[in-house]
Design a protein around this motif. Structure first.
Motif, PDB file in Angstrom:
ATOM      1  N   ASN A 132       8.716  10.007  -0.859  1.00  8.89           N
ATOM      2  CA  ASN A 132       9.732   9.070  -0.394  1.00  8.89           C
ATOM      3  C   ASN A 132       9.863   7.921  -1.378  1.00  8.89           C
ATOM      4  N   THR A 133      11.051   7.319  -1.358  1.00 10.61           N
ATOM      5  CA  THR A 133      11.263   6.143  -2.203  1.00 10.61           C
ATOM      6  C   THR A 133      10.931   4.916  -1.372  1.00 10.61           C
ATOM      7  N   MET A 134      10.189   4.042  -1.974  1.00 14.06           N
ATOM      8  CA  MET A 134       9.749   2.830  -1.272  1.00 14.06           C
ATOM      9  C   MET A 134      10.300   1.623  -1.989  1.00 14.06           C
ATOM     10  N   ILE A 196      12.454  -7.143  -5.117  1.00 19.52           N
ATOM     11  CA  ILE A 196      12.202  -5.801  -4.588  1.00 19.52           C
ATOM     12  C   ILE A 196      12.842  -4.740  -5.498  1.00 19.52           C
ATOM     13  N   ARG A 197      12.043  -3.694  -5.825  1.00 19.51           N
ATOM     14  CA  ARG A 197      12.560  -2.587  -6.630  1.00 19.51           C
ATOM     15  C   ARG A 197      12.145  -1.262  -5.995  1.00 19.51           C
ATOM     16  N   ASP A 198      12.877  -0.199  -6.295  1.00 23.19           N
ATOM     17  CA  ASP A 198      12.528   1.117  -5.748  1.00 23.19           C
ATOM     18  C   ASP A 198      11.421   1.767  -6.572  1.00 23.19           C
ATOM     19  N   THR A 199      10.522   2.473  -5.873  1.00 22.88           N
ATOM     20  CA  THR A 199       9.477   3.250  -6.548  1.00 22.88           C
ATOM     21  C   THR A 199       9.124   4.446  -5.665  1.00 22.88           C
ATOM     22  N   ASP A 200       8.858   5.604  -6.263  1.00 23.58           N
ATOM     23  CA  ASP A 200       8.559   6.816  -5.482  1.00 23.58           C
ATOM     24  C   ASP A 200       7.066   6.902  -5.173  1.00 23.58           C
ATOM     25  N   HIS A 201       6.769   7.346  -3.922  1.00 22.85           N
ATOM     26  CA  HIS A 201       5.371   7.481  -3.498  1.00 22.85           C
ATOM     27  C   HIS A 201       5.192   8.697  -2.609  1.00 22.85           C
ATOM     28  N   LEU A 202       3.906   9.057  -2.394  1.00 24.83           N
ATOM     29  CA  LEU A 202       3.554  10.146  -1.479  1.00 24.83           C
ATOM     30  C   LEU A 202       3.075   9.578  -0.149  1.00 24.83           C
ATOM     31  N   PHE A 203       3.472  10.258   0.947  1.00 26.72           N
ATOM     32  CA  PHE A 203       3.151   9.769   2.293  1.00 26.72           C
ATOM     33  C   PHE A 203       2.422  10.840   3.086  1.00 26.72           C
ATOM     34  N   ILE A 247       0.165   6.909   0.651  1.00 26.14           N
ATOM     35  CA  ILE A 247      -1.226   7.091   0.189  1.00 26.14           C
ATOM     36  C   ILE A 247      -1.362   6.926  -1.329  1.00 26.14           C
ATOM     37  N   THR A 248      -0.305   6.461  -1.990  1.00 21.33           N
ATOM     38  CA  THR A 248      -0.404   6.243  -3.444  1.00 21.33           C
ATOM     39  C   THR A 248      -0.047   4.800  -3.782  1.00 21.33           C
ATOM     40  N   ARG A 249      -0.468   4.364  -4.977  1.00 22.40           N
ATOM     41  CA  ARG A 249      -0.219   2.987  -5.392  1.00 22.40           C
ATOM     42  C   ARG A 249       0.075   2.930  -6.893  1.00 22.40           C
ATOM     43  N   ASP A 250       0.874   1.934  -7.293  1.00 24.27           N
ATOM     44  CA  ASP A 250       1.141   1.708  -8.715  1.00 24.27           C
ATOM     45  C   ASP A 250       0.027   0.846  -9.303  1.00 24.27           C
ATOM     46  N   LEU A 251      -1.104   1.479  -9.555  1.00 25.81           N
ATOM     47  CA  LEU A 251      -2.269   0.758 -10.082  1.00 25.81           C
ATOM     48  C   LEU A 251      -2.939   1.623 -11.136  1.00 25.81           C
ATOM     49  N   LYS A 252      -3.860   1.027 -11.873  1.00 26.63           N
ATOM     50  CA  LYS A 252      -4.650   1.793 -12.846  1.00 26.63           C
ATOM     51  C   LYS A 252      -6.039   2.111 -12.284  1.00 26.63           C
ATOM     52  N   TRP A 253      -6.583   1.176 -11.473  1.00 29.55           N
ATOM     53  CA  TRP A 253      -7.990   1.281 -11.055  1.00 29.55           C
ATOM     54  C   TRP A 253      -8.074   2.024  -9.718  1.00 29.55           C
ATOM     55  N   GLY A 254      -8.409   3.308  -9.790  1.00 28.02           N
ATOM     56  CA  GLY A 254      -8.500   4.106  -8.570  1.00 28.02           C
ATOM     57  C   GLY A 254      -8.651   5.570  -8.921  1.00 28.02           C
ATOM     58  N   VAL A 255      -8.637   6.420  -7.890  1.00 24.76           N
ATOM     59  CA  VAL A 255      -8.727   7.864  -8.112  1.00 24.76           C
ATOM     60  C   VAL A 255      -7.347   8.360  -8.536  1.00 24.76           C
ATOM     61  N   PRO A 256      -7.233   8.996  -9.714  1.00 23.08           N
ATOM     62  CA  PRO A 256      -5.914   9.446 -10.178  1.00 23.08           C
ATOM     63  C   PRO A 256      -5.327  10.513  -9.242  1.00 23.08           C
ATOM     64  N   VAL A 257      -4.001  10.465  -9.041  1.00 22.49           N
ATOM     65  CA  VAL A 257      -3.324  11.455  -8.195  1.00 22.49           C
ATOM     66  C   VAL A 257      -3.107  12.720  -9.038  1.00 22.49           C
ATOM     67  N   GLU A 264       0.656   8.775 -13.084  1.00 20.64           N
ATOM     68  CA  GLU A 264       0.465   7.380 -13.486  1.00 20.64           C
ATOM     69  C   GLU A 264      -0.027   6.519 -12.315  1.00 20.64           C
ATOM     70  N   LYS A 265      -0.070   7.107 -11.126  1.00 16.27           N
ATOM     71  CA  LYS A 265      -0.462   6.349  -9.922  1.00 16.27           C
ATOM     72  C   LYS A 265      -1.883   6.735  -9.494  1.00 16.27           C
ATOM     73  N   VAL A 266      -2.425   5.930  -8.565  1.00 22.82           N
ATOM     74  CA  VAL A 266      -3.753   6.249  -7.996  1.00 22.82           C
ATOM     75  C   VAL A 266      -3.615   6.299  -6.474  1.00 22.82           C
ATOM     76  N   PHE A 267      -4.675   6.806  -5.816  1.00 20.00           N
ATOM     77  CA  PHE A 267      -4.645   6.831  -4.354  1.00 20.00           C
ATOM     78  C   PHE A 267      -4.826   5.425  -3.787  1.00 20.00           C
ATOM     79  N   TYR A 268      -4.140   5.181  -2.685  1.00 23.87           N
ATOM     80  CA  TYR A 268      -4.267   3.920  -1.963  1.00 23.87           C
ATOM     81  C   TYR A 268      -5.710   3.798  -1.496  1.00 23.87           C
ATOM     82  N   VAL A 269      -6.286   2.619  -1.659  1.00 28.15           N
ATOM     83  CA  VAL A 269      -7.720   2.437  -1.360  1.00 28.15           C
ATOM     84  C   VAL A 269      -8.045   2.800   0.088  1.00 28.15           C
TER      85      VAL A 269
END
Length: 798
Positions: A132-134, A196-203, A247-257, A264-269
């Motif tokens: 989904n786009t968030m 606010i900007r659009d970004t795609d994520h997994l839910f 369940i995903t985030r635009d971050l570097k520090w985390g478990v890679p998806v 380029e994203k990681v899992f939400y903590v």
């Protein structure tokens, strides 16, 4: 092959897997965090062990996510360095609090990545994930999307209006939020307003998993006797309607998806943190699946604060259910409300309250902290930490009830023959005919059953209260029996009372072990028993019934160890000192320390000027004016020869019970013999090998036949009931002179006794609120720093 030293579930035994909420790695835990998860879980784990259940207790630091990245920016280092630093801090604090993890791990491991990604692949396969786009805040200044915790603003919940709400949750009202809902949002890093900007994520499609989730909650909340607050928090989420959860985030520090589009994203903590329980177990043993994929043989108990509930009763179970695999699901959840501090909330972000490392610095032992936090455990509603309440609980419950009972019993048994039993447990035939003892045993038997019932239901506060009632029963039994009279008038009855009471001391040590393990170790030592002889309360061994006959615990002829007081009184002035010391936030305290240091510096300047003026007066008058006499009548600290000394040996004075004789190295090649009246205040073992401040130019004086060639400086409180040595820093050089900035000059050879130089200067020596030894306002100073005492503020030094 599994690791044979690591525990695995055993067929036919109760196998219990215990976890406590993984403490977040970017801060030092405060007392509220400690009671909320790790300490509560530790008590239950220790209880399970004395019941002979097969258990493992897993915990570790939660290390991924925004908060770590933010802290790393603040401290100008990498997220990995932050995690290493704070993981060690957490580990050391929990070690000091006697927390008995089977493994204390962390989430930033290859095992976490492996387990997390495997669960993700299963969810993808089973089609529980959607794209989904968030809309997400984007900061032009920082040039990046801002994860939830990097946005702060005013909470949109009607009536809340908290102005520091985070983008994922409001700390004040507890409501879960999206960053776009915040009123007047700001980037936490640069304080600019993001757009606010659009970004795609997994839910994760929670609505599609609802039926499975509700079946699990309905069944398990009853089977596992979930605490009421857990049920309420879960139902509130369900009632509001389940929504797909990102369940995903635009971050570097985390478990890679592990997905081409989202690499380029990681899992939400909050998706990956509960999976940390599993990966930490995988770090403990390669046989982790025997614990985590074995629902028929393993019971999972989870401990946490109330703000963590939905993630453990909705998010984590949904994640596991969605894999379609046979996971060990949580059976029992034990939730605490908040522990508040004096007038407000404990707060990690604001630094308000007492933190884990502060507790260690108070010299109040870990078992006292554990006891107080557990009697105050916020099981049903928020509770309050106050210093006065800590003092009351220590002095009246631990000292006057528990400590008093044990000390009365053991001290009497230890008395020499004719006055007691010369440390030997007496024989006590015909116990059954002693009515008072039979009544006591019936009461104690019932209390032990109530204790077990409370602990099985994870009512830890009730369990502790019940164990302490046994101590009250013991005190009443001693009073009613009047054992001190029986000793002469009815020796057989006295032997029954003392053998039974010794058994009660042992029983108390065993029942209180989950709550105060170091107390138990000390009592077993005084009973001359090894740690291994700890009573088990195993049903199979029938040990619970043994509690109904406490006189049978010891064989007649058993020799006990040396009784010692188990608890120290906490005085009013100490309480006031702690209240002042921990007032306000950590930032406020830092400012206060800086202000105090500035005041000392100002004082030094003034002192220098004053000292200089005195010298001028002397020169002008050639030393004959009345002013010069006045100056001489007021000697300054520079006349004293105070040095850093090391006690190389201390022993009792052969002819005086209240005196020690010490050999002290003050940097002269050979030691000086010094006599000190400290026996009443400081145990002999604490006098060995200690650095001390030694006044070296007093006239030698004979004390009970031994000449004393110097004096050890110590501080005492107002009513002289407590005395502590003035201690130079550990790295101060032996023999170096203690100096006082602003006061120069060579010391006198020997102080003139007639002029009362020492007496006049001594009147100005004291400890300040920071425990620093001072002359007027000037600290005792060495090349390694200032000299201090352990706990006496505003004390007199002599």
């Amino acid at each position: 092959m599994g690791d044979s030293t690591k525990k695995v579930p055993i067929a036919g035994r109760r196998n219990i897997l215990i976890t406590s909420a993984l403490p977040y790695v970017n801060n030092v835990p405060h007392l509220g965090n400690i009671i909320g998860c790790v300490l509560s879980a530790d008590v239950f784990a220790r209880y399970c062990r004395i019941r002979d259940y097969n258990i493992i207790y897993m915990c570790g630091t939660d290390e991924y996510g925004t908060a770590t990245e933010t802290k790393a920016m603040e401290e100008n280092c990498s997220p990995k360095e932050i995690c290493d630093k704070y993981h060690a801090i957490h580990r050391d604090i929990y070690k000091w609090f006697d927390i008995s993890f089977d493994h204390f791990g962390r989430t930033s491991t290859p095992e976490q990545t492996e387990v997390c990604q495997a669960i993700f692949h299963k969810l993808m396969e089973n089609e529980w994930l959607t794209e989904n786009t968030m809309q997400q805040p984007y900061c032009d200044t920082c040039q990046k999307f801002l994860a939830d915790r990097l946005v702060e603003g005013t909470c949109p919940t009607p009536g809340c209006n908290y102005d520091s709400a985070r983008g994922d949750q409001c700390e004040k009202c507890g409501k879960l939020l999206n960053p776009t809902e915040l009123i007047d949002p700001k980037c936490k890093v640069c304080r600019n307003t993001p757009h606010i900007r659009d970004t795609d994520h997994l839910f994760l499609e929670l609505p599609l998993l609802r039926e499975r989730l509700e079946n699990y909650i309905t069944e398990m909340s009853v089977a596992g006797s979930w605490s009421q607050n857990a049920i309420q928090a879960t139902n509130a989420w369900l009632k509001e309607g389940l929504k797909p959860r990102c369940i995903t985030r635009d971050l570097k520090w985390g478990v890679p998806v592990p997905h081409e589009k989202y690499k380029e994203k990681v899992f939400y903590v909050w998706f990956d943190a509960p999976i940390g329980y599993i990966s930490i177990t995988a770090c403990y043993t390669p046989d982790w699946e025997k614990w985590w994929k074995n629902p028929d043989n393993v019971e999972l108990y989870q401990f946490m604060g109330k703000d963590n509930v939905p993630f453990h009763t909705v998010m984590f179970p949904s994640t596991l259910l969605g894999t379609g695999e046979k996971w060990t699901m949580m059976k029992t959840i034990s939730v605490t409300e908040y522990l508040n501090y004096e007038a407000g909330k404990f707060s990690k972000s604001k630094g308000i309250g007492v933190f884990g490392n502060d507790a260690k610095g108070t010299n109040i032992p870990p078992e006292v902290w554990r006891y107080y936090l557990l009697t105050n455990r916020p099981e049903v509603s928020d509770t309050l930490f106050t210093w006065a309440d800590l003092q009351a609980k220590l002095n009246s419950e631990l000292l006057s009830n528990l400590g008093n009972f044990i000390n009365r019993v053991l001290s009497f048994i230890a008395k020499p023959a004719g006055a007691g039993y010369d440390s030997i447990i007496p024989d006590a035939p015909n116990v059954e005919s002693h009515q008072l003892t039979k009544t006591l045993a019936e009461n104690v038997g019932k209390l032990v059953e109530q204790y077990i019932d409370a602990m099985e239901k994870v009512k830890l506060k009730q369990g502790l209260k019940t164990a302490m009632s046994i101590s009250s029963e013991g005190n009443a039994y001693l009073q009613e029996s009047q054992f001190w009279k029986l000793f002469k008038e009815d020796p057989a009855a006295c032997a029954v009372v003392m053998k039974t009471s010794a058994g009660l001391v042992y029983l108390l040590a065993c029942l209180l072990e989950p709550f105060m393990p170091s107390f138990t170790d000390e009592v077993l030592k005084q009973l001359n028993l090894s740690r291994e002889t700890h009573l088990s309360f195993s049903d199979e061994k029938g040990d619970v019934d043994k509690a109904k006959k406490p006189w049978e615990f010891f064989p007649a002829g058993h020799k006990i160890g040396r009784p010692e007081p188990l608890f120290k009184e906490l005085k009013d002035e100490e309480v006031e000192f702690f209240r002042q010391k921990f007032a306000g936030s950590q930032a406020d305290r830092k400012l206060k320390e800086e202000a105090d240091a500035k005041a000392v510096a100002e004082q030094l300047k003034k002192t220098k000027l004053a000292d200089g003026n005195n010298k001028k007066e002397k020169n002008k008058s050639g030393g004959s004016s009345s002013k010069s006499k006045a100056t001489e009548a007021e000697p300054t600290i520079s006349k004293l020869d105070i040095r850093v000394g090391l006690i190389t040996e201390a022993k009792k004075h052969p002819d005086a019970d209240s005196l020690y004789v010490e050999e002290i190295d003050v940097g002269e090649g050979s030691t000086r013999t010094v006599v000190s009246g400290l026996v009443k205040y400081i145990p002999l073992e604490e006098m060995q090998n200690r650095r001390v401040c030694v006044l070296c130019n007093l006239k030698p004086v004979a004390m009970r036949g031994i000449k004393s060639h110097a004096m050890v400086l110590a501080a005492s409180n107002e009513d002289h009931t407590k005395v502590e040595l003035v201690e130079p820093p550990a790295s101060a050089k032996i023999g170096e002179r203690v100096t006082f900035p602003g006061f120069s000059g060579e010391p006198d050879g020997l102080l003139n006794a007639k002029s009362k130089v020492w007496e006049k200067i001594q009147a100005e020596l004291h400890t300040d609120v920071q425990l620093v030894a001072s002359y007027k306002d000037v600290p005792f100073t060495t090349s390694a720093g200032v000299c201090k005492v352990a706990s006496i503020a505003n004390g007199e030094i002599r």
